[in-house]
Design an enzyme around this catalytic site. Structure first.
Site, mmCIF file in Angstrom:
data_model
loop_
_atom_site.group_PDB
_atom_site.id
_atom_site.type_symbol
_atom_site.label_atom_id
_atom_site.label_comp_id
_atom_site.label_asym_id
_atom_site.label_seq_id
_atom_site.Cartn_x
_atom_site.Cartn_y
_atom_site.Cartn_z
ATOM 1 N N GLY A 51 70.046 35.153 35.938
ATOM 2 C CA GLY A 51 69.856 34.307 34.765
ATOM 3 C C GLY A 51 69.145 33.009 35.085
ATOM 4 N N ASP A 66 70.213 30.470 36.709
ATOM 5 C CA ASP A 66 70.444 30.090 38.096
ATOM 6 C C ASP A 66 69.353 30.674 38.997
ATOM 7 O OD1 ASP A 66 71.734 29.042 40.350
ATOM 8 O OD2 ASP A 66 73.314 30.553 40.370
ATOM 9 N N TYR A 77 78.568 35.103 31.565
ATOM 10 C CA TYR A 77 79.940 34.585 31.455
ATOM 11 C C TYR A 77 80.519 34.776 30.056
ATOM 12 C CZ TYR A 77 79.601 32.425 36.109
ATOM 13 O OH TYR A 77 79.489 32.210 37.463
#
Length: 170
Positions: free
Chosen positions: A31, A33, A126
């Site tokens: 993602g 990150d 998440y």
């Protein structure tokens, strides 16, 4: 304080700092990150390794700061968002998500930064509900008007529309 919403790639935004929705290892992931680590280059990863060697992992809600590497932003603030547990601990999860935003802007201020761009923390793998996450993000920023400019950078249409509507209704 000026608040804006953009649809696009956070790695291209011209601000003093961008926020990375990191994992607790700080060593890159998927993602946003992964995109930040890829676009920013190895100096960001090396700075994250030094932080890990000094303090260990980064806990949920906490934030650390590194160089921006090859990014247009001077700095990257890495914060670890909560994993959504289908409402089992809803208030605690909202508090932890609020901490991500508050700790990021406090760290920016401590480093004399005036502008910051946030991704939609915890709404990807998440699984935090996008509407609730946006409400938490906007509330956290408005309750702490300590920077000159805050930009919410949405990668997908759904988040972009949610942020646009919430910011236009206030």
């Amino acid at each position: 304080m000026k608040i804006k919403v953009l649809k696009g790639d956070i790695t291209t935004v011209q601000v003093d700092a961008i926020v990375n929705a990191a994992n607790s290892s700080l060593l890159g992931g998927s993602g946003v990150d992964g995109a930040i680590h890829k676009a920013g280059g190895s100096t960001i990863l090396e700075a994250c390794r030094q932080i890990r060697n000094k303090q260990g992992k980064c806990n949920v809600g906490e934030a650390v700061i590194t160089t921006g590497g090859n990014l247009p932003a001077k700095k990257v603030i890495h914060t670890v968002g909560p994993v959504y547990q289908k409402g089992k601990n809803n208030e605690k999860e909202k508090e932890l998500l609020t901490n991500c935003y508050e700790n990021s802007i406090l760290l920016a201020k401590e480093n004399d930064l005036q502008s910051i761009a946030f991704p939609c923390i915890s709404t990807g793998i998440y699984r935090f509900p996008k509407q609730v996450a946006a409400e938490v993000a906007i509330s956290a920023i408005k309750n702490n008007p300590i920077l000159n400019e805050v930009v919410f950078v949405c990668f997908d249409d759904e988040n972009y529309e949610i942020y646009k509507e919430l910011l236009n209704n206030e």
